[in-house]
Design an enzyme around this catalytic site. Structure first.
Site, PDB file in Angstrom:
ATOM      1  N   GLY A 111      53.902 -15.737  48.847  1.00  0.00           N
ATOM      2  CA  GLY A 111      54.211 -14.663  49.798  1.00  0.00           C
ATOM      3  C   GLY A 111      54.236 -15.201  51.211  1.00  0.00           C
ATOM      4  O   GLY A 111      54.504 -16.394  51.441  1.00  0.00           O
ATOM      5  N   GLU A 165      51.946 -20.632  47.948  1.00  0.00           N
ATOM      6  CA  GLU A 165      53.366 -20.982  48.153  1.00  0.00           C
ATOM      7  C   GLU A 165      53.871 -19.993  49.190  1.00  0.00           C
ATOM      8  O   GLU A 165      54.048 -18.809  48.891  1.00  0.00           O
ATOM      9  CB  GLU A 165      54.161 -20.795  46.857  1.00  0.00           C
ATOM     10  CG  GLU A 165      53.680 -21.652  45.717  1.00  0.00           C
ATOM     11  CD  GLU A 165      54.538 -22.872  45.471  1.00  0.00           C
ATOM     12  OE1 GLU A 165      55.345 -23.234  46.357  1.00  0.00           O
ATOM     13  OE2 GLU A 165      54.405 -23.456  44.394  1.00  0.00           O
ATOM     14  N   LEU A 166      54.122 -20.467  50.415  1.00  0.00           N
ATOM     15  CA  LEU A 166      54.406 -19.533  51.506  1.00  0.00           C
ATOM     16  C   LEU A 166      55.829 -19.718  52.040  1.00  0.00           C
ATOM     17  O   LEU A 166      56.723 -20.061  51.287  1.00  0.00           O
ATOM     18  CB  LEU A 166      53.331 -19.703  52.581  1.00  0.00           C
ATOM     19  CG  LEU A 166      51.878 -19.698  52.027  1.00  0.00           C
ATOM     20  CD1 LEU A 166      50.872 -19.981  53.115  1.00  0.00           C
ATOM     21  CD2 LEU A 166      51.559 -18.384  51.314  1.00  0.00           C
ATOM     22  N   CYS A 185      62.813 -18.282  49.874  1.00  0.00           N
ATOM     23  CA  CYS A 185      61.914 -19.154  50.642  1.00  0.00           C
ATOM     24  C   CYS A 185      62.603 -20.474  50.957  1.00  0.00           C
ATOM     25  O   CYS A 185      62.316 -21.106  51.965  1.00  0.00           O
ATOM     26  CB  CYS A 185      60.630 -19.395  49.860  1.00  0.00           C
ATOM     27  SG  CYS A 185      60.935 -19.860  48.149  1.00  0.00           S
TER      28      CYS A 185
HETATM   29  P1  NAD Z   1      53.795 -10.629  51.505  1.00  0.00           P
HETATM   30  O1  NAD Z   1      52.819 -11.633  51.989  1.00  0.00           O
HETATM   31  O2  NAD Z   1      54.029  -9.428  52.334  1.00  0.00           O
HETATM   32  O3  NAD Z   1      53.386 -10.103  50.048  1.00  0.00           O
HETATM   33  C1  NAD Z   1      53.229 -10.961  48.950  1.00  0.00           C
HETATM   34  C2  NAD Z   1      52.200 -10.378  48.007  1.00  0.00           C
HETATM   35  O4  NAD Z   1      50.923 -10.419  48.616  1.00  0.00           O
HETATM   36  C3  NAD Z   1      52.440  -8.918  47.659  1.00  0.00           C
HETATM   37  O5  NAD Z   1      52.194  -8.722  46.307  1.00  0.00           O
HETATM   38  C4  NAD Z   1      51.430  -8.190  48.520  1.00  0.00           C
HETATM   39  O6  NAD Z   1      51.045  -6.940  48.022  1.00  0.00           O
HETATM   40  C5  NAD Z   1      50.272  -9.169  48.490  1.00  0.00           C
HETATM   41  N1  NAD Z   1      49.295  -9.065  49.565  1.00  0.00           N
HETATM   42  C6  NAD Z   1      49.460  -8.608  50.825  1.00  0.00           C
HETATM   43  N2  NAD Z   1      48.299  -8.697  51.510  1.00  0.00           N
HETATM   44  C7  NAD Z   1      47.387  -9.242  50.674  1.00  0.00           C
HETATM   45  C8  NAD Z   1      46.006  -9.583  50.793  1.00  0.00           C
HETATM   46  N3  NAD Z   1      45.310  -9.392  51.907  1.00  0.00           N
HETATM   47  N4  NAD Z   1      45.389 -10.131  49.730  1.00  0.00           N
HETATM   48  C9  NAD Z   1      46.057 -10.354  48.572  1.00  0.00           C
HETATM   49  N5  NAD Z   1      47.351 -10.020  48.397  1.00  0.00           N
HETATM   50  C10 NAD Z   1      48.014  -9.475  49.435  1.00  0.00           C
HETATM   51  O7  NAD Z   1      55.135 -11.439  51.257  1.00  0.00           O
HETATM   52  P2  NAD Z   1      56.556 -10.852  50.825  1.00  0.00           P
HETATM   53  O8  NAD Z   1      57.193 -10.231  52.023  1.00  0.00           O
HETATM   54  O9  NAD Z   1      56.423 -10.056  49.591  1.00  0.00           O
HETATM   55  O10 NAD Z   1      57.322 -12.185  50.420  1.00  0.00           O
HETATM   56  C11 NAD Z   1      58.135 -12.924  51.264  1.00  0.00           C
HETATM   57  C12 NAD Z   1      57.491 -14.245  51.608  1.00  0.00           C
HETATM   58  O11 NAD Z   1      57.248 -14.986  50.429  1.00  0.00           O
HETATM   59  C13 NAD Z   1      58.394 -15.113  52.458  1.00  0.00           C
HETATM   60  O12 NAD Z   1      57.659 -15.687  53.502  1.00  0.00           O
HETATM   61  C14 NAD Z   1      58.868 -16.187  51.490  1.00  0.00           C
HETATM   62  O13 NAD Z   1      59.221 -17.404  52.099  1.00  0.00           O
HETATM   63  C15 NAD Z   1      57.659 -16.331  50.639  1.00  0.00           C
HETATM   64  N6  NAD Z   1      58.020 -16.971  49.361  1.00  0.00           N
HETATM   65  C16 NAD Z   1      57.646 -18.269  49.165  1.00  0.00           C
HETATM   66  C17 NAD Z   1      58.004 -18.941  48.006  1.00  0.00           C
HETATM   67  C18 NAD Z   1      57.614 -20.386  47.794  1.00  0.00           C
HETATM   68  O14 NAD Z   1      57.808 -20.891  46.693  1.00  0.00           O
HETATM   69  N7  NAD Z   1      57.085 -21.088  48.787  1.00  0.00           N
HETATM   70  C19 NAD Z   1      58.734 -18.269  47.027  1.00  0.00           C
HETATM   71  C20 NAD Z   1      59.113 -16.943  47.255  1.00  0.00           C
HETATM   72  C21 NAD Z   1      58.736 -16.311  48.440  1.00  0.00           C
END
Ligand code: NAD
Length: 518
Positions: A212, A234-235, A268
């Site tokens: 995320g 993985e961010l 990502c």
């Molecule tokens: P996000 O961080 O908003 O949410 C991701 C997940 O985290 C969701 O399920 C959300 O409910 C949960 N979450 C939120 N706050 C939390 C907390 N405090 N504790 C635990 N869980 C929590 O991200 P998003 O908008 O859903 O996804 C987009 C991001 O993901 C982009 O930055 C993208 O680059 C990244 N991403 C990275 C990869 C990789 O392989 N590096 C792959 C796909 C997406």
């Protein structure tokens, strides 16, 4: 009460089916059930676990069309892209892990020096980590979770999976794939937002695998640090494509447009910066603009959320204010465009956009845009391109476009990225045998390949001692003879001691031994 979940279609604003949230108060109990189920699951043979999961792979393939349609409806992704990027690679994930897991989990004997460790035999076993929490984003809502869930289950873990609140219906699709195939508690879905994710991180779990944003990733890392539970992160990304003067420009332009616009740029590993050598910059830019203009609404779906569209619009307008030139798209002027962003109140479409930039100072060149935008910057040399590509706080993937594979590979070694592709971009996430990882704020998680098992399992080293002696050499009492032996061994193992010194040490060692065992 407002829903924690997305409620309208990103395509046309129509209502999406309701989703029931998991009560936060039930999460601890669900985790406790998972822990109980995990022990029996881990006791099964690997072959039994593989057999239990095989029908899940068939369900993915047999339901291909329905899965792709549901993904399209909830996150706006074109159906063909969902088939190619989510359904087929997921079946590959099942195949890869079913074929390799037995060998990867096999116990391994270590070499022990017979003289120093007589009668001893040591073996490394790999055991399941335990209860693994899998928290996922919305951009690849079906394929991404499976990349971790499948190896985690096969390795003997119980999995508690929380999909994004933006894609809970796709999350439910993942759960349906495993429905009634596994003992109760081995796979559990928790539906909810960040609060449910946070509750899972504080529950009695053994590993959190998180994908995320950087902001949420930091929160997860803090919560896990508090409990000393490992986490895999993985961010975000800000991938660069470097185009050298000798590149096949037609291929580079087509590849860059796909690499940037696929999934409406919500990848990502989307190309978010292009660095092109000056001598071919004009020609490459013209080709990228032409390929972008040729895109149709069925090629590039809408953005998935209005918040995401707002970020994309802000990055493009900010770059424009800083002097960048929008060459196509931008979402504002073209009344005929099927992607009109500003006047379409219902869907979240944003026109595929190409921007010529002079420097890396804008948010468009520094922050994750996550939209269908290709910023192009001209560079004086490949060295300049590498320097600028590496200056990002992120480091997920990067690509080099050149006819010289040798030069491409040399540049790849200098790039601060977890994956580098030469004359291609980002698709390797779909190859289960290829590791996916990053540098810097992209996080330190590893998905795919045998290397992913480092987090999903833990080593247990078992040593059996069959020696019959009353004591080991190094046990009490610590006598002068033992000291003599230790010092003689240091000389014998030294790389710098001469022959004369070693011969002397050898005799002192023999003397030490005879006194020690007297
Ligand atoms: P996000 O961080 O908003 O949410 C991701 C997940 O985290 C969701 O399920 C959300 O409910 C949960 N979450 C939120 N706050 C939390 C907390 N405090 N504790 C635990 N869980 C929590 O991200 P998003 O908008 O859903 O996804 C987009 C991001 O993901 C982009 O930055 C993208 O680059 C990244 N991403 C990275 C990869 C990789 O392989 N590096 C792959 C796909 C997406």
């Amino acid at each position: 009460m407002t829903s924690a979940f997305s409620t309208v279609s990103p395509i046309d604003g129509s209502a999406l089916p309701d989703v029931a949230a998991t009560p936060i108060g039930e999460i601890d109990e669900l985790v406790a059930k998972a822990r109980l189920a995990q022990r029996a699951w881990a006791d099964k043979s690997v072959a039994d676990r593989i057999a239990a999961l095989v029908p899940a792979r068939d369900r993915v393939l047999d339901r291909a069309e329905a899965i792709a349609k549901k993904i399209h409806d909830e996150v706006g992704k074109p159906e063909v892209e969902a088939l190619l990027g989510e359904v087929l690679p997921s079946a590959d994930v099942f195949n890869y892990w079913s074929e390799s897991i037995e060998e990867l989990l096999e116990q391994r004997e270590i070499d022990l020096d017979k003289l120093s460790y007589p009668g001893k035999h040591g073996v490394i076993h790999r055991e399941a980590r335990g209860v693994v929490v899998v928290i996922m984003p919305w951009n690849f809502p079906f394929a991404l979770p499976l990349r971790t869930i499948v190896p985690a289950l096969l390795a003997g873990n119980a999995v508690v999976f929380k999909p994004s609140e933006v894609s809970p219906r796709c999350g439910a699709l993942v759960a349906e794939i495993f429905d009634k195939l596994l003992p109760e508690g081995v796979f559990t879905i928790v539906q909810g937002g960040g609060d449910a994710g946070a509750a899972l991180c504080s529950a009695d779990v053994d590993l959190v695998v998180f994908t995320g944003s950087v902001a949420s990733g930091r929160k997860v890392a803090r919560a896990c640090a508090e409990k000393l539970v490992p986490c895999s992160l993985e961010l975000g990304g800000k991938d660069a494509a470097i185009v050298l003067a000798d590149a096949n420009l037609e291929r580079a332009a087509n590849g860059i447009v796909w690499g940037a616009m696929m999934n409406a740029g919500q990848n990502c590993a989307a190309i978010e910066r292009v660095y092109v050598e000056a001598s071919v910059a004009k020609e490459l830019t013209e080709k990228i603009v032409a390929a972008t203009k040729a895109l149709r609404a069925e090629d590039v779906g809408p953005l998935t959320t209005s918040a995401q569209r707002a970020i994309v619009a802000r990055h493009v307008s900010g770059a424009k204010k800083g002097g960048a030139e929008v060459l196509v798209g931008g979402g504002e002027d073209d009344v005929e465009s099927p992607y009109r962003a500003t006047s379409d109140e219902k869907g979240y479409a944003y026109a595929p956009t190409v921007v010529a930039v002079a420097d890396d100072e804008s948010d468009l060149m520094r922050e994750e845009t996550f939209g269908p935008v290709v910023p192009i910057a001209t560079v004086a040399s490949a060295d300049d391109a590498v320097k600028r590509a590496n200056a990002s706080k992120y480091g997920l993937t990067a690509s080099v476009w050149t006819k010289s594979a040798k030069r491409g590979e040399e540049i790849a070694k200098r790039l601060r990225a977890g994956v580098v592709t030469i004359n291609n971009h980002s698709f390797t996430g779909a190859i289960p045998a290829a590791p996916w990882s990053g540098h810097g704020e992209t996080g330190y998680g590893i998905t795919n390949s045998a290397l992913a098992l480092e987090a999903l399992t833990r080593p247990r080293f078992v040593l059996v001692d069959r020696s019959r002696g009353k004591k080991e050499l190094w046990w009490y009492p610590y006598t002068p003879a033992l000291r003599t032996i230790a010092l003689a061994m240091a000389v014998l193992r030294s790389g710098t001691a001469g022959l004369f010194a070693k011969v002397g040490a050898f005799f002192r060692l023999l003397g030490g031994f005879s006194k020690r065992w007297k």
